[in-house]
Design a protein around this motif. Structure first.
Motif, PDB file in Angstrom:
ATOM      1  N   LEU A 341     -62.405 -20.002  35.224  1.00 33.83           N
ATOM      2  CA  LEU A 341     -61.984 -21.395  35.381  1.00 33.83           C
ATOM      3  C   LEU A 341     -63.178 -22.344  35.347  1.00 33.83           C
ATOM      4  CD1 LEU A 341     -59.308 -20.944  38.211  1.00 33.83           C
ATOM      5  CD2 LEU A 341     -58.878 -21.432  35.786  1.00 33.83           C
ATOM      6  N   ALA A 342     -64.276 -21.948  35.983  1.00 34.46           N
ATOM      7  CA  ALA A 342     -65.465 -22.798  36.015  1.00 34.46           C
ATOM      8  C   ALA A 342     -66.039 -22.980  34.614  1.00 34.46           C
ATOM      9  CB  ALA A 342     -66.518 -22.194  36.945  1.00 34.46           C
ATOM     10  N   ARG A 343     -66.033 -21.919  33.822  1.00 33.56           N
ATOM     11  CA  ARG A 343     -66.529 -22.032  32.454  1.00 33.56           C
ATOM     12  C   ARG A 343     -65.667 -23.001  31.645  1.00 33.56           C
ATOM     13  NH1 ARG A 343     -66.336 -18.497  29.011  1.00 33.56           N
ATOM     14  NH2 ARG A 343     -68.303 -18.873  27.932  1.00 33.56           N
ATOM     15  N   ARG A 344     -64.369 -22.921  31.824  1.00 34.52           N
ATOM     16  CA  ARG A 344     -63.492 -23.836  31.090  1.00 34.52           C
ATOM     17  C   ARG A 344     -63.730 -25.278  31.531  1.00 34.52           C
ATOM     18  NH1 ARG A 344     -59.819 -19.409  30.940  1.00 34.52           N
ATOM     19  NH2 ARG A 344     -58.804 -19.920  32.897  1.00 34.52           N
ATOM     20  N   ARG A 345     -63.884 -25.501  32.827  1.00 33.65           N
ATOM     21  CA  ARG A 345     -64.154 -26.857  33.300  1.00 33.65           C
ATOM     22  C   ARG A 345     -65.471 -27.383  32.743  1.00 33.65           C
ATOM     23  NH1 ARG A 345     -62.149 -24.947  38.355  1.00 33.65           N
ATOM     24  NH2 ARG A 345     -64.289 -24.528  39.012  1.00 33.65           N
ATOM     25  N   GLU A 346     -66.473 -26.528  32.690  1.00 32.86           N
ATOM     26  CA  GLU A 346     -67.806 -26.941  32.258  1.00 32.86           C
ATOM     27  C   GLU A 346     -67.904 -27.133  30.751  1.00 32.86           C
ATOM     28  OE1 GLU A 346     -71.909 -27.825  33.078  1.00 32.86           O
ATOM     29  OE2 GLU A 346     -70.301 -27.358  34.500  1.00 32.86           O
ATOM     30  N   PHE A 347     -67.273 -26.248  29.987  1.00 34.04           N
ATOM     31  CA  PHE A 347     -67.544 -26.205  28.552  1.00 34.04           C
ATOM     32  C   PHE A 347     -66.357 -26.512  27.653  1.00 34.04           C
ATOM     33  CE2 PHE A 347     -70.608 -22.894  30.232  1.00 34.04           C
ATOM     34  CZ  PHE A 347     -71.738 -23.703  30.131  1.00 34.04           C
ATOM     35  N   ALA A 348     -65.130 -26.544  28.168  1.00 29.14           N
ATOM     36  CA  ALA A 348     -63.967 -26.674  27.284  1.00 29.14           C
ATOM     37  C   ALA A 348     -64.014 -27.950  26.452  1.00 29.14           C
ATOM     38  CB  ALA A 348     -62.671 -26.613  28.093  1.00 29.14           C
ATOM     39  N   GLY A 349     -64.444 -29.065  27.047  1.00 30.66           N
ATOM     40  CA  GLY A 349     -64.536 -30.309  26.296  1.00 30.66           C
ATOM     41  C   GLY A 349     -65.523 -30.200  25.150  1.00 30.66           C
ATOM     42  N   LYS A 350     -66.677 -29.592  25.421  1.00 31.61           N
ATOM     43  CA  LYS A 350     -67.673 -29.402  24.360  1.00 31.61           C
ATOM     44  C   LYS A 350     -67.136 -28.478  23.276  1.00 31.61           C
ATOM     45  CE  LYS A 350     -71.416 -30.233  23.773  1.00 31.61           C
ATOM     46  NZ  LYS A 350     -72.620 -29.681  24.420  1.00 31.61           N
ATOM     47  N   TRP A 351     -66.393 -27.443  23.665  1.00 33.66           N
ATOM     48  CA  TRP A 351     -65.817 -26.549  22.659  1.00 33.66           C
ATOM     49  C   TRP A 351     -64.903 -27.336  21.712  1.00 33.66           C
ATOM     50  CZ3 TRP A 351     -64.073 -22.554  26.875  1.00 33.66           C
ATOM     51  CH2 TRP A 351     -65.193 -21.839  27.320  1.00 33.66           C
ATOM     52  N   ARG A 352     -64.123 -28.254  22.262  1.00 31.94           N
ATOM     53  CA  ARG A 352     -63.226 -29.052  21.409  1.00 31.94           C
ATOM     54  C   ARG A 352     -64.034 -29.958  20.472  1.00 31.94           C
ATOM     55  NH1 ARG A 352     -60.651 -29.963  26.566  1.00 31.94           N
ATOM     56  NH2 ARG A 352     -58.956 -28.450  26.857  1.00 31.94           N
ATOM     57  N   VAL A 353     -65.090 -30.568  21.017  1.00 31.71           N
ATOM     58  CA  VAL A 353     -65.937 -31.414  20.176  1.00 31.71           C
ATOM     59  C   VAL A 353     -66.567 -30.589  19.064  1.00 31.71           C
ATOM     60  CG1 VAL A 353     -68.005 -32.860  20.136  1.00 31.71           C
ATOM     61  CG2 VAL A 353     -66.365 -33.088  22.004  1.00 31.71           C
ATOM     62  N   GLU A 354     -67.062 -29.412  19.392  1.00 29.87           N
ATOM     63  CA  GLU A 354     -67.680 -28.551  18.382  1.00 29.87           C
ATOM     64  C   GLU A 354     -66.690 -28.207  17.273  1.00 29.87           C
ATOM     65  OE1 GLU A 354     -69.051 -25.222  20.577  1.00 29.87           O
ATOM     66  OE2 GLU A 354     -70.820 -26.237  21.374  1.00 29.87           O
ATOM     67  N   ARG A 355     -65.455 -27.949  17.640  1.00 29.09           N
ATOM     68  CA  ARG A 355     -64.457 -27.600  16.630  1.00 29.09           C
ATOM     69  C   ARG A 355     -64.126 -28.796  15.738  1.00 29.09           C
ATOM     70  NH1 ARG A 355     -64.713 -24.020  20.203  1.00 29.09           N
ATOM     71  NH2 ARG A 355     -63.758 -21.955  20.110  1.00 29.09           N
ATOM     72  N   LEU A 356     -64.043 -29.966  16.327  1.00 29.50           N
ATOM     73  CA  LEU A 356     -63.802 -31.162  15.516  1.00 29.50           C
ATOM     74  C   LEU A 356     -64.962 -31.427  14.566  1.00 29.50           C
ATOM     75  CD1 LEU A 356     -62.226 -33.538  18.196  1.00 29.50           C
ATOM     76  CD2 LEU A 356     -61.068 -32.541  16.211  1.00 29.50           C
ATOM     77  N   ILE A 357     -66.174 -31.287  15.063  1.00 25.90           N
ATOM     78  CA  ILE A 357     -67.341 -31.484  14.203  1.00 25.90           C
ATOM     79  C   ILE A 357     -67.373 -30.414  13.115  1.00 25.90           C
ATOM     80  CG2 ILE A 357     -69.866 -31.422  14.115  1.00 25.90           C
ATOM     81  CD1 ILE A 357     -69.883 -32.742  16.868  1.00 25.90           C
ATOM     82  N   GLY A 358     -67.034 -29.176  13.484  1.00 21.38           N
ATOM     83  CA  GLY A 358     -67.016 -28.112  12.503  1.00 21.38           C
ATOM     84  C   GLY A 358     -66.058 -28.381  11.365  1.00 21.38           C
ATOM     85  N   MET A 359     -64.907 -28.945  11.684  1.00 15.84           N
ATOM     86  CA  MET A 359     -63.957 -29.304  10.634  1.00 15.84           C
ATOM     87  C   MET A 359     -64.495 -30.466   9.803  1.00 15.84           C
ATOM     88  SD  MET A 359     -60.182 -28.900  12.374  1.00 15.84           S
ATOM     89  CE  MET A 359     -60.542 -29.789  13.885  1.00 15.84           C
ATOM     90  N   GLY A 360     -65.143 -31.423  10.474  1.00 18.87           N
ATOM     91  CA  GLY A 360     -65.649 -32.588   9.768  1.00 18.87           C
ATOM     92  C   GLY A 360     -66.733 -32.257   8.764  1.00 18.87           C
ATOM     93  N   VAL A 361     -67.681 -31.398   9.142  1.00 17.54           N
ATOM     94  CA  VAL A 361     -68.768 -31.087   8.215  1.00 17.54           C
ATOM     95  C   VAL A 361     -68.296 -30.243   7.046  1.00 17.54           C
ATOM     96  CG1 VAL A 361     -70.513 -31.277  10.025  1.00 17.54           C
ATOM     97  CG2 VAL A 361     -69.541 -29.029   9.478  1.00 17.54           C
TER      98      VAL A 361
END
Length: 411
Positions: A341-361
């Motif tokens: 749960l702590a990992r999701r709280r800490e990193f889940a938002g960044k994971w979503r940003v990374e995926r959006l950027i990955g699609m964009g590039v």
């Protein structure tokens, strides 16, 4: 000597975890297959927040003088539009990093310093120990690891807990059947160092092309790190001659060719990938082990701040292991659940940003549109760079109004 915890891997995630455990009196054995210092293919950029953890480990004062200091990021779209985002936003957006600049330093320097800090805290570092398997009891609990020595001797090492910090292709994660490879995006990178590259500044540069992208950054001492990323379908073409492929690709880009023509390569060109690995769980269901750093997650190299995630993950992993040592199965399971749960709280938002950027590039029209919007509205760019710098909450750029503003301008 008996050890409470075995940490597999001596990179930033392993060194951070081991350091944090040892400072709390835990007896730690760290297993690393290589002898440090050793080169490591990586974009080598650390976000402003990484300096907090480096300072806590006593490593910042040693690293800062020789490192390059980075103000932010420049992003160039396939159509040539360039946007700039600064860690120190102007006008200020209300968020401030631990430092106003990021750092860039060669991994052989960074990793060696961090491992020495862990050793100074009392961590027993065992070099040239290649972990080949995990040891489990009849209930599936991890109770140690199997190690292969340079001479071919196999050895079993036991401990109360095992931390897997052994990177993208973690042996521990695979043996526990926790790791899975994502089907998209599948990319491969070529990483090299150069001297004499023209026009290198105190900004990380990201050049998005229609056939890949490349990151360029000063790493101190006149050296520039170059990490070029390509679709996996080009792997066979690349494998013929990695150095020649990278040279030709850079020369084929008019805006880069002149900058690299006088440069000399410092060392080999190393291929890494494919990327996009994700563990189904970061803990062993049977207990006794958890994953940290790239062993747990590595999505895409564009955002380039995996070192912070490794260092921060080490802090979180150590908190969990301390709770999990010497308790019954029920309480250990509770600690492991809290870690997930702590990992999701800490990193889940960044994971979503990374995926959006990955699609964009991967989609030139989207990249062109987004970079044009960032170039026209610097506060938008500063917010996004702050997220990649780990001090602006990811939800600030995941809001519908922010995303809409990225996509409203014509290409």
């Amino acid at each position: 000597m008996a050890f409470d915890v075995i940490v597999v891997g001596g990179g930033p995630a392993g060194a951070s975890t081991a350091f944090q455990l040892a400072r709390r009196g835990v007896r730690v054995q760290l297993l690393e297959r290589s002898r440090f210092p050793r080169p490591k293919p990586c974009a080598e950029c650390l976000s402003p927040q990484a300096s907090r953890i480096l300072g806590d480990m006593g490593a910042l004062a040693e690293l800062e003088p020789g490192a390059a200091h980075l103000k932010g990021m420049l992003v160039r779209a396939p159509n040539g539009i360039t946007a700039r985002g600064d860690y120190l936003a102007s006008p200020p957006h209300g968020f401030r990093g631990f430092r106003d600049r990021g750092l860039a330093v060669r991994r052989e320097v960074l990793d060696d310093v961090l491992l020495r800090r862990a050793r100074a805290r009392g961590v027993h570092v065992d070099h040239q120990a290649r972990v080949t398997d995990v040891l489990r009891d009849t209930r599936g609990r991890v109770v140690g690891v199997a190690v292969l020595r340079p001479g071919g001797e196999r050895e079993e090492l036991r401990s109360a807990f095992v931390v897997a910090a052994d990177g993208l292709r973690s042996v521990v994660a695979r043996r526990l059947r926790l790791a899975r490879t994502l089907t998209w995006p599948q990319r491969i990178a070529l990483v090299a160092h150069y001297r004499g590259v023209g026009g290198v500044s105190d900004y990380v540069e990201m050049h998005i092309e229609r056939d890949g992208f490349v990151g360029i950054a000063d790493v101190g001492d006149g050296v520039t790190t170059v990490a070029a990323v390509f679709p996996i379908r080009r792997a066979r073409e690349i494998s013929g001659n990695q150095a020649e492929f990278l040279r030709g690709w850079l020369a084929s880009k008019p805006h880069l060719a002149g900058r690299f023509s006088p440069a000399t390569r410092d060392g080999d060109v190393v291929a890494v990938g494919p990327f996009a690995s994700h563990a189904r769980h970061a803990t062993n269901p049977g207990g006794g082990a958890l994953l940290v750093g790239d062993a747990a997650d590595f999505y895409d190299p564009f955002t380039g701040e995996g070192i912070y995630a490794a260092l921060r993950g080490g802090e979180m992993a150590a908190d969990t292991v301390v709770r999990a040592l010497g308790v019954d199965a029920r309480r250990q399971a509770s600690a492991m659940k809290d870690y997930e749960l702590a990992r999701r709280r800490e990193f889940a938002g960044k994971w979503r940003v990374e995926r959006l950027i990955g699609m964009g590039v991967a989609l030139a029209p989207v990249a062109n549109r987004a970079v044009r919007a960032l170039a026209a509205n610097k506060p938008l760019a500063d917010l996004l760079v702050g997220v990649t710098g780990d001090f602006v909450p990811a939800h600030r750029v995941l809001r519908a109004d922010y995303l809409a503003r990225l996509l409203v301008l014509p290409c």
